[in-house]
Motif scaffolding. Structure first.
Motif, PDB file in Angstrom:
ATOM      1  N   ALA A   1      83.077  79.806  -5.028  1.00  0.00           N
ATOM      2  CA  ALA A   1      84.327  79.219  -5.543  1.00  0.00           C
ATOM      3  C   ALA A   1      84.155  78.754  -6.990  1.00  0.00           C
ATOM      4  CB  ALA A   1      84.745  78.059  -4.652  1.00  0.00           C
ATOM      5  N   LEU A   2      82.975  78.247  -7.308  1.00  0.00           N
ATOM      6  CA  LEU A   2      82.738  77.788  -8.688  1.00  0.00           C
ATOM      7  C   LEU A   2      82.618  78.961  -9.637  1.00  0.00           C
ATOM      8  CD1 LEU A   2      82.197  75.446 -10.626  1.00  0.00           C
ATOM      9  CD2 LEU A   2      79.757  75.643 -10.043  1.00  0.00           C
ATOM     10  N   ALA A   3      81.954  80.040  -9.160  1.00  0.00           N
ATOM     11  CA  ALA A   3      81.773  81.210 -10.042  1.00  0.00           C
ATOM     12  C   ALA A   3      83.099  81.902 -10.323  1.00  0.00           C
ATOM     13  CB  ALA A   3      80.767  82.191  -9.409  1.00  0.00           C
ATOM     14  N   SER A   4      83.990  81.943  -9.287  1.00  0.00           N
ATOM     15  CA  SER A   4      85.291  82.628  -9.462  1.00  0.00           C
ATOM     16  C   SER A   4      86.366  81.705  -9.985  1.00  0.00           C
ATOM     17  CB  SER A   4      85.720  83.236  -8.121  1.00  0.00           C
ATOM     18  OG  SER A   4      85.884  82.204  -7.155  1.00  0.00           O
ATOM     19  N   ARG A   5      86.007  80.445 -10.128  1.00  0.00           N
ATOM     20  CA  ARG A   5      86.970  79.444 -10.619  1.00  0.00           C
ATOM     21  C   ARG A   5      88.178  79.393  -9.698  1.00  0.00           C
ATOM     22  NH1 ARG A   5      84.816  75.892 -13.682  1.00  0.00           N
ATOM     23  NH2 ARG A   5      86.875  75.469 -14.641  1.00  0.00           N
ATOM     24  N   ASP A   6      87.925  79.489  -8.396  1.00  0.00           N
ATOM     25  CA  ASP A   6      88.993  79.478  -7.397  1.00  0.00           C
ATOM     26  C   ASP A   6      89.173  78.047  -6.936  1.00  0.00           C
ATOM     27  OD1 ASP A   6      90.766  79.810  -5.351  1.00  0.00           O
ATOM     28  OD2 ASP A   6      89.713  81.502  -4.417  1.00  0.00           O
ATOM     29  N   GLN A   7      90.246  77.394  -7.443  1.00  0.00           N
ATOM     30  CA  GLN A   7      90.478  75.986  -7.142  1.00  0.00           C
ATOM     31  C   GLN A   7      90.813  75.782  -5.677  1.00  0.00           C
ATOM     32  OE1 GLN A   7      93.586  74.230  -9.440  1.00  0.00           O
ATOM     33  NE2 GLN A   7      93.280  72.177  -8.616  1.00  0.00           N
ATOM     34  N   VAL A   8      91.619  76.699  -5.098  1.00  0.00           N
ATOM     35  CA  VAL A   8      92.063  76.550  -3.714  1.00  0.00           C
ATOM     36  C   VAL A   8      90.873  76.644  -2.777  1.00  0.00           C
ATOM     37  CG1 VAL A   8      93.534  77.525  -1.901  1.00  0.00           C
ATOM     38  CG2 VAL A   8      94.332  77.429  -4.277  1.00  0.00           C
ATOM     39  N   ALA A   9      90.049  77.649  -3.035  1.00  0.00           N
ATOM     40  CA  ALA A   9      88.877  77.828  -2.177  1.00  0.00           C
ATOM     41  C   ALA A   9      87.931  76.645  -2.318  1.00  0.00           C
ATOM     42  CB  ALA A   9      88.148  79.131  -2.547  1.00  0.00           C
ATOM     43  N   MET A  10      87.807  76.106  -3.552  1.00  0.00           N
ATOM     44  CA  MET A  10      86.913  74.991  -3.765  1.00  0.00           C
ATOM     45  C   MET A  10      87.418  73.747  -3.045  1.00  0.00           C
ATOM     46  SD  MET A  10      84.164  73.799  -5.027  1.00  0.00           S
ATOM     47  CE  MET A  10      83.632  74.950  -6.296  1.00  0.00           C
ATOM     48  N   GLU A  11      88.716  73.467  -3.127  1.00  0.00           N
ATOM     49  CA  GLU A  11      89.260  72.287  -2.465  1.00  0.00           C
ATOM     50  C   GLU A  11      89.186  72.423  -0.951  1.00  0.00           C
ATOM     51  OE1 GLU A  11      93.121  71.618  -4.068  1.00  0.00           O
ATOM     52  OE2 GLU A  11      92.340  70.600  -5.862  1.00  0.00           O
ATOM     53  N   ALA A  12      89.391  73.643  -0.429  1.00  0.00           N
ATOM     54  CA  ALA A  12      89.271  73.860   1.021  1.00  0.00           C
ATOM     55  C   ALA A  12      87.840  73.612   1.478  1.00  0.00           C
ATOM     56  CB  ALA A  12      89.705  75.282   1.375  1.00  0.00           C
ATOM     57  N   TRP A  13      86.886  74.105   0.707  1.00  0.00           N
ATOM     58  CA  TRP A  13      85.470  73.879   1.037  1.00  0.00           C
ATOM     59  C   TRP A  13      85.107  72.393   0.989  1.00  0.00           C
ATOM     60  CZ3 TRP A  13      81.528  75.942   3.329  1.00  0.00           C
ATOM     61  CH2 TRP A  13      80.266  75.400   3.114  1.00  0.00           C
TER      62      TRP A  13
END
Length: 909
Positions: free
Chosen positions: A81-93
């Motif tokens: 999530a950090l590498a792809s800069r995916d905010q949604v995935a990061m917050e879900a994790w």
């Protein structure tokens, strides 16, 4: 005596009782102070323990949160999530992390997880309890915004928000180069609750605002004296009080231990005090028993019976006292005998002093400390006109009324005289006959054995006649007896006083010097009595025209000086002119014959600090001399730059210079060659010239000092010195008189002097010098003034073999008419004619004519001031025999004739 002893015992007993009560009170006070101190120490110890445990609890919270953050960032979903800069995935994790790490919840209470980019902005977050509005502590974030240097180490902070306390950790994501930051926020209150288990006491944690964060179940807020509540203030990184950590400490065991200690201490103190009092009372009882033996002896001592006490059968503690008492009795007996002897001597000395005072002629008065008279000698009785019995106990202020001046307008304070606050050389007093007498007052304090003043001895001395005689002598020492004016020394002192006291930027006083023009005539014709009368007459005129503040002085025989202080020069000159006019109009009569009398005055201003009397006296006397030279009956006013006065002063100053030159050998001789124009002589001819050597070694030409020598009658001594020096030089240099002829200048005064004539003849006769080596030059003007005397002088000297030369020929009005009367060998034409012989034909004709006249009279002709070869040739045409000048040779020291070891004679043509 016994009652006194019993009273003394009661006082000692009361004092001992008071000391016992005081000691017991101090013991009670000490136990209380010890108890308070022990409790205070316990409170401080608990506070230190709370501080230590609080710091460790917060640090433990930081470590657990940091470990949680490090584990979280190693998960693959977090990395993706950090590498792809995916905010949604990061917050879900992040949301799933609350359930996945249950073990972490047991270690701390998680409040929020935030992922921040490198600039510090929130990339993703997950929180509970409504903390979405809290973005973190500024202390943690201050190193992220705008910083070019990446943070590689975790950051920690303890901050408050919404009355809650949070511990925050900011951990970089990445090993070498951070890619983002994990910001973990945990509840710090839960972390502080662990302190309870470590210290074993109930605790309470409240927020800095007063909000309760944690409280133990055993915590009791009820006021219980058995509990202590030490509190530690925990400060957050935002500089505010983060929390107050309090503990409930049961102090009852401590209080019980302190009470047990206090009780034991008081029991021991009480027993020690009682024992000490009993011992003291016992010792005092034994000490007072022997005192009765001493009491009877002291009673006898008070009646004047000096009876010692036997030392036998006395306790040891009293033996030393009795020995000291016996020594005291023996000393008192000796002291009594000595005192009686002293009293006897004092009576004898009193009789002696009384006899001595009676024999003193001056008044002597003895007063006590109250300034009342206790003794007065016959001199004092005579001064006051009363007997001693009437003077005794009278105040000195009532009888001795002293005045500070002759007018008796100011009374002197005698108390100040006695205390030396006032010092006066003499005072004035009306004696018994109401006559004003001048007294000298002296007072000496009388001091007793304890160095305290008990009175004064006053001695009065009548100095009326002495002061009158002293004033008379002082007046005579500073005044001229004939005129009553100041003498020279007093006049000079007045000048110095005015300069010192009233000096300013500009001169403001006037000094003048007056000389009577005809005084010598009157004094020599009519006698000294007439001269004295003339001086009185002139002094009366001067006093009439002077102000009362002006200073008049007779400086010498007929010379007067006067000073006009603070007087404008214009008005001063008007007064001086009036003096001159009145002296002129006042005829002096003696033996039915009248004499015309006038005066000459020199005037100048003074008043600056730099003004010197000697300088101004010299200037005004010189100005007076100039006024007399101009015909007298006038004044000569000078300023500082008066050229005539300066020239006259310089001339007068040369008088001392000439005398020093004759005494200290400052004169020296130079020679200038005189050469033949067409023939060579047997002798080298030189004119002798005189010079003066000053203190710096500079050679001064004769034009500076010979005029002064002529004016002040010193030229004859200079001529004698030159003649003697030349003869001595020829004697010191044998053989030179066969090679050289010296021409020596003689003044007109020397020619006319019979004394010089005698000196010259004796000097020439006494020497072994060849007379042909000497030639004397005399000026034309000198011989024309007294032709017969000059011719007689020349003949009397010439018969000894010397030669003569007539100098400066042509300057006199009757040169040719007198020339044939002078038996001279050389004729020296004045340089005024020779100097212009090239340009002026008339000068050439004069030179040629004088040369022909000289040749007709068998004289050799010498031309002066020959300064060029052209002039030399022109003089040859005029048939002149010799030439002298810079073209022929410059003047040189006479010693050079010997140094060169030859005589140079210039030969031309």
């Amino acid at each position: 005596m016994m009652s006194r002893l019993y009273s003394f015992k009661v006082i000692i007993g009361a004092a001992l009782l008071w000391l016992g009560v005081l000691a017991y009170g101090l013991a009670i006070y000490s136990t209380q102070v010890y108890r308070d101190h022990a409790i205070q120490v316990q409170v401080e110890t608990l506070q230190i323990q709370l501080e230590k445990e609080s710091d460790e609890a917060i640090q433990d919270l930081y470590d657990r949160v940091k470990l949680f953050a490090l584990r979280l960032q190693t998960e693959t979903p977090f990395e993706q999530a950090l590498a792809s800069r995916d905010q949604v995935a990061m917050e879900a994790w992040l949301a799933k992390s609350y359930t996945r790490y249950q073990m972490s919840r047991g270690l701390f209470k998680l409040k929020a997880i935030l992922v921040r980019d490198l600039s510090g902005e929130i990339f993703a977050q997950s929180s509970v309890d409504g903390l979405n509005s809290y973005a973190g502590c500024a202390k943690v974030l201050e190193s992220l915004g705008g910083s070019l240097i990446r943070m590689l180490k975790p950051r920690y902070a303890l901050c408050s928000f919404d009355n809650r306390l949070f511990g925050e950790v900011l951990v970089p994501v990445g090993t070498l180069e951070p890619r983002a930051y994990l910001h973990i926020i945990a509840d710090a209150g839960e972390g502080l609750s662990n302190i309870e288990s470590k210290i074993g006491m109930p605790i309470r944690v409240t927020h800095g605002s007063g909000e309760l964060l944690y409280r133990s179940e055993q915590w009791s807020d009820a006021g219980d004296d058995a509990l202590l509540y030490p509190t530690f203030k925990l400060y957050g990184d935002d500089a505010f009080v983060a929390a107050d950590v309090s503990a409930a400490y049961d102090q009852q065991p401590l209080i019980d231990r302190l009470h047990h200690t206090e009780t034991g201490f008081l029991v021991i103190t009480t027993m020690a005090t009682i024992v000490a009092l009993v011992l003291v009372l016992f010792m005092l009882n034994r000490a007072f028993q022997p005192m009765n033996k001493l009491r009877n002896s002291v009673g006898a001592l008070l009646t004047g019976k000096y009876a010692p006490i036997s030392e036998d059968k006395l306790p040891n503690e009293l033996r030393d006292l009795v020995i000291a008492y016996n020594q005291m009795v023996e000393g008192l007996e000796i002291e009594t005998i000595n005192r009686r002897n002293i009293e006897e001597r004092l009576r004898s000395e009193k009789d002696f002093i009384s006899t001595t005072l009676d024999s003193i002629g001056n008044p002597v008065i003895v007063i006590d400390s109250k300034e009342c008279i206790k003794l007065a000698n016959p001199g004092a009785e005579k001064l006051f006109g009363q007997k001693q019995d009437a003077l005794i106990d009278c105040s000195i202020h009532e009888l001795l009324i002293l005045y500070s001046n002759r007018k008796a307008t100011r009374i002197v304070n005698i108390t100040q005289l006695l205390n030396r606050k006032l010092s006066m050389s003499s005072m004035f007093f009306y004696d018994a006959g109401h006559n004003l007498v001048e007294l000298e007052f002296s007072a000496s304090p009388m001091i007793d054995i304890v160095a305290e003043d008990i009175g004064f001895v006053i001695i009065l001395k009548d100095v009326s006649e002495d002061r009158k005689l002293r004033r008379k002598l002082s007046y005579e020492g500073s005044h001229d007896q004939l005129t009553g004016f100041l003498n020279r020394a007093a006049f000079e002192q007045k000048f110095e006083n005015l300069v010192t006291e009233d000096n300013g930027a500009l001169p403001q006083h006037v000094i003048a010097y007056l000389d009577i023009d005809q005084f010598r005539t009157v004094n020599e014709t009519c006698g000294s009595a007439a001269g004295d009368l003339l001086l009185k007459q002139i002094s009366t005129i001067m006093k009439k025209q002077m102000r009362q503040s002006d200073v008049l002085s007779r400086l010498s025989g007929d010379e007067f000086g006067f000073i006009m202080p603070f007087f404008e020069m214009e008005r001063a000159l008007q007064s001086i002119q009036k003096i001159i006019i009145e002296i002129q109009h006042s005829r002096f009569a003696w033996n039915e014959q009248e004499y015309r009398v006038t005066a000459s005055i020199g005037v100048m201003a003074f008043g600056r600090m730099s003004d010197e009397y000697a300088d101004h006296y010299s200037k005004v006397s010189t100005a007076c001399f100039l006024a007399k030279q101009n015909g007298g009956n006038q004044y000569h006013y000078i300023d500082e730059n008066d050229e005539k006065v300066l020239a006259q002063q310089e001339s007068m100053e040369w008088v001392s210079g000439i005398m020093e030159g004759l005494t200290n050998d400052r004169f020296c001789l130079y020679v200038q060659p005189i050469v033949g124009i067409d023939q060579a002589d047997q002798y080298a001819h030189y004119e002798v010239l005189i010079r003066y050597r000053d203190h710096d070694g500079n050679i001064i030409p004769p034009g500076h000092f010979l005029p002064s020598a002529e004016r002040y009658n010193l030229i004859e001594r200079i001529d004698s010195w030159v003649v003697g020096t030349v003869i001595q030089w020829l004697q010191d240099n044998p053989g030179m008189d066969q090679k050289i002829m010296f021409s020596i200048n003689l003044s007109g005064r020397s020619i006319s002097s019979q004394t010089f004539n005698t000196f010259l003849r004796e000097a020439l006769i006494a020497s072994n010098v060849d007379m042909r080596a000497l030639c004397f030059e005399i000026t034309e003007t000198a011989v024309v003034d007294n032709v017969e005397r000059s011719v007689e002088f020349i003949n009397s000297i010439k018969e000894l073999g010397v030669r003569f030369s007539l100098d400066d020929f042509g300057t006199g009005l009757s040169s040719f008419s007198y020339l044939k009367q002078f038996p001279v060998d050389y004729l020296k034409i004045d340089g005024e004619f020779v100097r212009d012989i090239i340009e002026d034909d008339k000068s050439y004709v004069f030179v040629r004519s004088m040369t022909e006249v000289g040749h007709c009279l068998d004289m050799k002709v010498i031309a002066e001031f020959v300064e060029s070869d052209t002039m030399f040739d022109k003089l040859r045409e005029a048939n002149v025999d010799y030439a002298q000048g810079y073209s022929v040779g410059k003047p040189a020291p006479i010693e050079t004739l010997v140094e060169n070891d030859q005589v140079d004679q210039k030969k031309v043509g």
